[in-house]
Design a protein around this motif. Sequence first.
Motif, PDB file in Angstrom:
ATOM      1  N   ALA A 149       0.956  -1.192  -0.157  1.00 35.23           N
ATOM      2  CA  ALA A 149      -0.026  -0.042   0.014  1.00 35.23           C
ATOM      3  C   ALA A 149       0.857   1.252   0.048  1.00 35.23           C
ATOM      4  O   ALA A 149       0.602   2.267  -0.752  1.00 35.23           O
ATOM      5  CB  ALA A 149      -1.031   0.194   1.242  1.00 35.23           C
ATOM      6  N   THR A 150       1.788   1.331   0.732  1.00 38.86           N
ATOM      7  CA  THR A 150       2.796   2.213   0.773  1.00 38.86           C
ATOM      8  C   THR A 150       3.555   2.466  -0.535  1.00 38.86           C
ATOM      9  O   THR A 150       3.781   3.902  -0.919  1.00 38.86           O
ATOM     10  CB  THR A 150       3.798   2.196   2.142  1.00 38.86           C
ATOM     11  N   GLN A 151       3.911   1.381  -1.130  1.00 33.75           N
ATOM     12  CA  GLN A 151       4.679   1.497  -2.367  1.00 33.75           C
ATOM     13  C   GLN A 151       3.854   2.366  -3.397  1.00 33.75           C
ATOM     14  O   GLN A 151       4.250   3.006  -4.045  1.00 33.75           O
ATOM     15  CB  GLN A 151       5.237   0.105  -2.815  1.00 33.75           C
ATOM     16  N   GLU A 152       2.534   1.824  -3.512  1.00 32.11           N
ATOM     17  CA  GLU A 152       1.615   2.426  -4.493  1.00 32.11           C
ATOM     18  C   GLU A 152       1.445   3.807  -4.208  1.00 32.11           C
ATOM     19  O   GLU A 152       1.562   4.749  -5.134  1.00 32.11           O
ATOM     20  CB  GLU A 152       0.279   1.680  -4.434  1.00 32.11           C
ATOM     21  N   GLU A 153       1.454   4.310  -2.975  1.00 32.37           N
ATOM     22  CA  GLU A 153       1.473   5.779  -2.653  1.00 32.37           C
ATOM     23  C   GLU A 153       2.662   6.475  -2.992  1.00 32.37           C
ATOM     24  O   GLU A 153       2.303   7.473  -3.631  1.00 32.37           O
ATOM     25  CB  GLU A 153       1.121   5.919  -1.171  1.00 32.37           C
ATOM     26  N   ILE A 154       3.530   5.990  -2.635  1.00 34.52           N
ATOM     27  CA  ILE A 154       5.017   6.552  -2.846  1.00 34.52           C
ATOM     28  C   ILE A 154       4.954   6.882  -4.441  1.00 34.52           C
ATOM     29  O   ILE A 154       5.781   7.783  -5.055  1.00 34.52           O
ATOM     30  CB  ILE A 154       6.202   5.750  -2.120  1.00 34.52           C
ATOM     31  N   GLN A 155       4.784   5.878  -5.347  1.00 29.31           N
ATOM     32  CA  GLN A 155       5.051   6.078  -6.602  1.00 29.31           C
ATOM     33  C   GLN A 155       3.973   6.898  -7.345  1.00 29.31           C
ATOM     34  O   GLN A 155       4.231   7.488  -8.485  1.00 29.31           O
ATOM     35  CB  GLN A 155       4.483   4.588  -7.476  1.00 29.31           C
ATOM     36  N   LEU A 156       2.930   7.315  -6.597  1.00 26.14           N
ATOM     37  CA  LEU A 156       2.185   8.604  -6.883  1.00 26.14           C
ATOM     38  C   LEU A 156       2.604   9.908  -6.778  1.00 26.14           C
ATOM     39  O   LEU A 156       2.134  10.735  -7.317  1.00 26.14           O
ATOM     40  CB  LEU A 156       0.780   8.546  -6.654  1.00 26.14           C
ATOM     41  N   ILE A 157       3.471  10.061  -5.941  1.00 30.31           N
ATOM     42  CA  ILE A 157       4.118  11.420  -5.523  1.00 30.31           C
ATOM     43  C   ILE A 157       4.537  12.178  -6.571  1.00 30.31           C
ATOM     44  O   ILE A 157       4.147  13.211  -6.367  1.00 30.31           O
ATOM     45  CB  ILE A 157       5.193  11.098  -4.399  1.00 30.31           C
ATOM     46  N   PRO A 158       5.306  11.883  -7.620  1.00 32.06           N
ATOM     47  CA  PRO A 158       5.656  12.748  -8.529  1.00 32.06           C
ATOM     48  C   PRO A 158       4.637  13.525  -9.385  1.00 32.06           C
ATOM     49  O   PRO A 158       4.590  14.546  -9.773  1.00 32.06           O
ATOM     50  CB  PRO A 158       6.442  11.745  -9.544  1.00 32.06           C
ATOM     51  N   ASP A 159       3.613  12.563  -9.853  1.00 33.40           N
ATOM     52  CA  ASP A 159       2.355  12.936 -10.234  1.00 33.40           C
ATOM     53  C   ASP A 159       1.791  13.954  -9.343  1.00 33.40           C
ATOM     54  O   ASP A 159       1.124  15.145  -9.953  1.00 33.40           O
ATOM     55  CB  ASP A 159       1.515  12.024 -10.876  1.00 33.40           C
ATOM     56  N   CYS A 160       1.463  13.786  -8.146  1.00 33.09           N
ATOM     57  CA  CYS A 160       0.717  14.485  -7.162  1.00 33.09           C
ATOM     58  C   CYS A 160       1.609  15.877  -7.141  1.00 33.09           C
ATOM     59  O   CYS A 160       0.960  16.951  -7.134  1.00 33.09           O
ATOM     60  CB  CYS A 160       0.412  13.950  -5.990  1.00 33.09           C
ATOM     61  N   PHE A 161       2.867  15.906  -7.171  1.00 36.17           N
ATOM     62  CA  PHE A 161       3.582  17.009  -6.849  1.00 36.17           C
ATOM     63  C   PHE A 161       3.451  17.980  -8.242  1.00 36.17           C
ATOM     64  O   PHE A 161       3.383  19.217  -8.127  1.00 36.17           O
ATOM     65  CB  PHE A 161       5.285  16.652  -6.931  1.00 36.17           C
ATOM     66  N   ASN A 162       3.526  17.284  -9.530  1.00 41.25           N
ATOM     67  CA  ASN A 162       3.212  17.947 -10.753  1.00 41.25           C
ATOM     68  C   ASN A 162       1.756  18.694 -10.753  1.00 41.25           C
ATOM     69  O   ASN A 162       1.583  19.947 -10.987  1.00 41.25           O
ATOM     70  CB  ASN A 162       3.375  17.119 -11.899  1.00 41.25           C
ATOM     71  N   VAL A 163       0.787  17.831 -10.399  1.00 44.15           N
ATOM     72  CA  VAL A 163      -0.437  18.479 -10.283  1.00 44.15           C
ATOM     73  C   VAL A 163      -0.794  19.521  -9.347  1.00 44.15           C
ATOM     74  O   VAL A 163      -1.337  20.415  -9.933  1.00 44.15           O
ATOM     75  CB  VAL A 163      -1.719  17.142  -9.698  1.00 44.15           C
ATOM     76  N   VAL A 164      -0.298  19.367  -8.221  1.00 49.11           N
ATOM     77  CA  VAL A 164      -0.593  20.443  -7.374  1.00 49.11           C
ATOM     78  C   VAL A 164       0.248  21.888  -7.455  1.00 49.11           C
ATOM     79  O   VAL A 164      -0.136  23.120  -7.429  1.00 49.11           O
ATOM     80  CB  VAL A 164      -0.381  20.200  -5.854  1.00 49.11           C
ATOM     81  N   MET A 165       1.555  21.511  -7.926  1.00 50.20           N
ATOM     82  CA  MET A 165       2.469  22.951  -8.234  1.00 50.20           C
ATOM     83  C   MET A 165       2.275  23.497  -9.291  1.00 50.20           C
ATOM     84  O   MET A 165       2.437  24.816  -9.288  1.00 50.20           O
ATOM     85  CB  MET A 165       3.996  22.243  -7.881  1.00 50.20           C
ATOM     86  N   SER A 166       1.828  22.558 -10.409  1.00 49.75           N
ATOM     87  CA  SER A 166       1.674  23.268 -11.664  1.00 49.75           C
ATOM     88  C   SER A 166       0.318  24.142 -11.760  1.00 49.75           C
ATOM     89  O   SER A 166       0.188  25.194 -12.572  1.00 49.75           O
ATOM     90  CB  SER A 166       1.805  22.290 -12.690  1.00 49.75           C
ATOM     91  N   GLN A 167      -0.603  23.792 -10.851  1.00 50.78           N
ATOM     92  CA  GLN A 167      -1.840  24.517 -10.839  1.00 50.78           C
ATOM     93  C   GLN A 167      -1.952  25.605  -9.870  1.00 50.78           C
ATOM     94  O   GLN A 167      -2.907  26.366  -9.646  1.00 50.78           O
ATOM     95  CB  GLN A 167      -2.975  23.484 -10.450  1.00 50.78           C
ATOM     96  N   ALA A 168      -0.762  25.514  -8.731  1.00 52.00           N
ATOM     97  CA  ALA A 168      -0.598  26.320  -7.562  1.00 52.00           C
ATOM     98  C   ALA A 168      -0.639  27.987  -8.277  1.00 52.00           C
ATOM     99  O   ALA A 168       0.088  28.250  -9.174  1.00 52.00           O
ATOM    100  CB  ALA A 168       0.198  25.933  -6.727  1.00 52.00           C
ATOM    101  N   SER A 169      -1.365  28.895  -7.433  1.00 48.79           N
ATOM    102  CA  SER A 169      -1.204  30.304  -7.701  1.00 48.79           C
ATOM    103  C   SER A 169      -0.988  30.933  -6.112  1.00 48.79           C
ATOM    104  O   SER A 169      -1.860  31.260  -5.395  1.00 48.79           O
ATOM    105  CB  SER A 169      -2.249  31.041  -8.272  1.00 48.79           C
ATOM    106  N   ILE A 170       0.426  30.978  -5.773  1.00 45.57           N
ATOM    107  CA  ILE A 170       0.763  31.371  -4.359  1.00 45.57           C
ATOM    108  C   ILE A 170       1.247  32.747  -4.229  1.00 45.57           C
ATOM    109  O   ILE A 170       2.080  33.163  -5.351  1.00 45.57           O
ATOM    110  CB  ILE A 170       1.437  30.261  -3.890  1.00 45.57           C
ATOM    111  N   GLY A 171       1.306  33.341  -3.225  1.00 44.59           N
ATOM    112  CA  GLY A 171       1.916  34.664  -2.720  1.00 44.59           C
ATOM    113  C   GLY A 171       0.870  35.657  -2.832  1.00 44.59           C
ATOM    114  O   GLY A 171      -0.336  35.480  -2.755  1.00 44.59           O
ATOM    115  N   ASP A 172       1.217  36.867  -2.543  1.00 37.51           N
ATOM    116  CA  ASP A 172       0.520  38.081  -2.067  1.00 37.51           C
ATOM    117  C   ASP A 172      -0.328  38.370  -3.623  1.00 37.51           C
ATOM    118  O   ASP A 172       0.176  38.391  -4.644  1.00 37.51           O
ATOM    119  CB  ASP A 172       1.347  39.203  -1.745  1.00 37.51           C
ATOM    120  N   PRO A 173      -1.520  38.961  -3.275  1.00 34.23           N
ATOM    121  CA  PRO A 173      -2.269  39.547  -4.492  1.00 34.23           C
ATOM    122  C   PRO A 173      -1.534  40.776  -5.134  1.00 34.23           C
ATOM    123  O   PRO A 173      -0.781  41.566  -4.628  1.00 34.23           O
ATOM    124  CB  PRO A 173      -3.680  39.933  -3.695  1.00 34.23           C
ATOM    125  N   ALA A 174      -1.545  40.564  -6.333  1.00 39.21           N
ATOM    126  CA  ALA A 174      -0.681  41.848  -7.136  1.00 39.21           C
ATOM    127  C   ALA A 174      -1.542  42.391  -8.087  1.00 39.21           C
ATOM    128  O   ALA A 174      -1.226  43.077  -8.932  1.00 39.21           O
ATOM    129  CB  ALA A 174       0.250  41.032  -8.192  1.00 39.21           C
TER     130      ALA A 174
END
Length: 481
Positions: free
Chosen positions: A303-328
């Motif tokens: 179960a942990t192996q399956e979860e760990i293998q999804l980490i790179p895709d999850c990183f890409n999903v969240v980071m590429s869609q994130a808009s973080i920082g102060d309003p400009a």
Amino acid sequence: MEGMPLLQSNLIHVVLTCLLLGTRLGRTWGQPTAQDNFCSRFYAVRNNSIIHGSGSTKHAADASVAYAFYFPLFRTYANMVVLSQKEGKEIGEMINRPAPTIYTVTPRPSMTSIYSFAFVDTAGPNAALFKMNIPAVPANESFFSASILDGYTEQALPSLDNQELDLDGVRSLFVYGDGYSGPEVPKDVISYKCKTQYCWILNRFGISANTTEQINQVQQWQTQLIMEAYPGGIKEHLKPVTIPMLLELRDANSNIEAFFNLMNKLSVDSPPGDLMDESLQSSFENIGVGPGETFKLSSFSMATQEEIQLIPDCFNVVMSQASIGDPAGPGWTYSPQTGVYSNYLERAYIALTGLGATVPSEITYASTGPKKGPYRMNFEVKDYPDAVQWSVTAYNQSGYIVPNPYNIYEVNAKSPNLNTTEDGRLSILFRETEPEFQEGVNWLPTPGDGSFFNLLFRMTLPGEKVLDHTYKLPAIIPDTF
């Protein structure tokens, strides 16, 4: 060995394809999937900041932290290997871009900058001392800066720009390894001790338009950017890109066990140092991540192996869609602190979305989230940012400029073609099709076929209101035509 060049060429193609943005491809903005909810157990965006989830098991959670922590080191190493090979250079040689280019391995290139850069290997018994001559670029002719980034993308020194340099003559910049024991570094030069094996020297030449005259001038300045080992010739310190290096990258991009073991190898000569506290170090070592460690996926439950293998895709999903920082401004967000980072998640976010971003005092960045369809922004005279230069660029969902037959890729304040009204107002239209001419209206083509795009607004050598984020850009609003 007649097959070697073809094999190497094929590997370059594979690695280039896989390493666009440093992650696996195939993800499209604005299309959430069932996996997105799952990914929030690792990474999420709350209150304009990226936070880390708890994971369903401690090992999986620790692995997701380790992946984000080491991602900048992977991205820098990949950038070095792929760019050096693509340009036919060895590590340690200066790479001069002859003109702004719409395609690069590094995401979000500026079309008002021409880049020259070198990656230097300062590890080993010699811990080479590299010298780079800095050209004398008059501030009234072009903006020039030299930045040094370590393997984790931390900017080593405050970026040196031509407002700070002694323009009476060519200055020298020295970079050397932590174990350097050769001749004493001259006292009257700018020098930096590189904390990691590889350092990235990134030089920017600013231009206002892609004219032959401006490009020729920058190319003359580029010839003054001479890299050499000190003392002696640089040849003894050059390092070729090898097929094993390319194979390691290919595997690390698609296999998380290979990723962590490559990071374990690289971090021996590029230790995190004070970027990592004892609690992180302990949690990483418990899963086999760290300098000289061995990561074995099979040592965890299925179960942990399956979860760990999804980490790179999850990183890409969240980071590429994130808009973080102060309003400009409405629809705009200031990038978080760049160049020097307060936490590993922001460092990873910038490594994915804007590798090589410099410190805000040199360039302050603001961006939009994913957009589709025509948009516009309207500047009144009072709306212009307090900065020596500003520009706005449109990128596709992977962070790259899409070719268009009009050769228009950026609108900038100093462009000779900037269209303003008599009283100084202007509008910028972001759309696929060319509008009819109107006074004060400027057009920036966006990707066609209904694709998503995002916008990046750069403010070069900004004033206090930009730096403290009290300045707000005009709203980015849907355009009706």
